[in-house]
Design an enzyme around this catalytic site. Structure first.
Site, PDB file in Angstrom:
ATOM      1  CB  SER A  62      -0.948   0.015   1.200  1.00 57.72           C
ATOM      2  OG  SER A  62      -0.208  -0.052   2.395  1.00 57.72           O
ATOM      3  CB  CYS A  63       3.558   2.455   1.869  1.00 56.67           C
ATOM      4  SG  CYS A  63       4.316   0.930   2.442  1.00 56.67           S
TER       5      CYS A  63
END
Length: 121
Positions: A62-63
């Site tokens: 997600s990052c």
């Protein structure tokens, strides 16, 4: 409820789709998020095909930034660093939705593997 639905998702995907795995612990985890990997299946194709069928999923960590290097979190948890599919459930996700999602996912994975000639490798 979210943890139970996620458990159903994880168990059905792994039982239904050959060479499917999920990253992380079965007990020490956030209850709504699972990252899957499917051998010989590019995640971007899965995301696109699932999107065409109305499912909103993501790939990678997600990052993740725009770098081409494997994400350190994926490496740390022992996940495949390319081709990972991130699936989230909500408190309102039903078991019927999970069943429908797994059916669509299995169909897409099978088709991609067949088209790429990687079935049975």
């Amino acid at each position: 409820h979210t943890g139970e639905v996620t458990d159903r998702l994880r168990s059905q995907v792994v039982a239904t789709i050959p060479d499917a795995t999920f990253a992380g612990s079965t007990t020490h985890r956030v209850p709504y998020l699972t990252m899957f990997s499917f051998l010989y299946v590019p995640a971007d194709e899965l995301v696109d095909e699932l999107g065409r069928r109305g499912w909103a999923v993501s790939s990678g960590a997600s990052c993740t930034s725009d770098t081409q290097r494997p994400h350190h979190v994926l490496v740390a948890v022992g996940a495949l660093t390319h081709g990972s599919l991130r699936v989230s459930v909500t408190p309102t996700t039903t078991t019927a939705e999970i069943d429908d999602f797994v059916t669509d996912l299995a169909d897409i994975v099978s088709r991609i593997r067949t088209e790429s000639g990687t079935v049975g490798l």
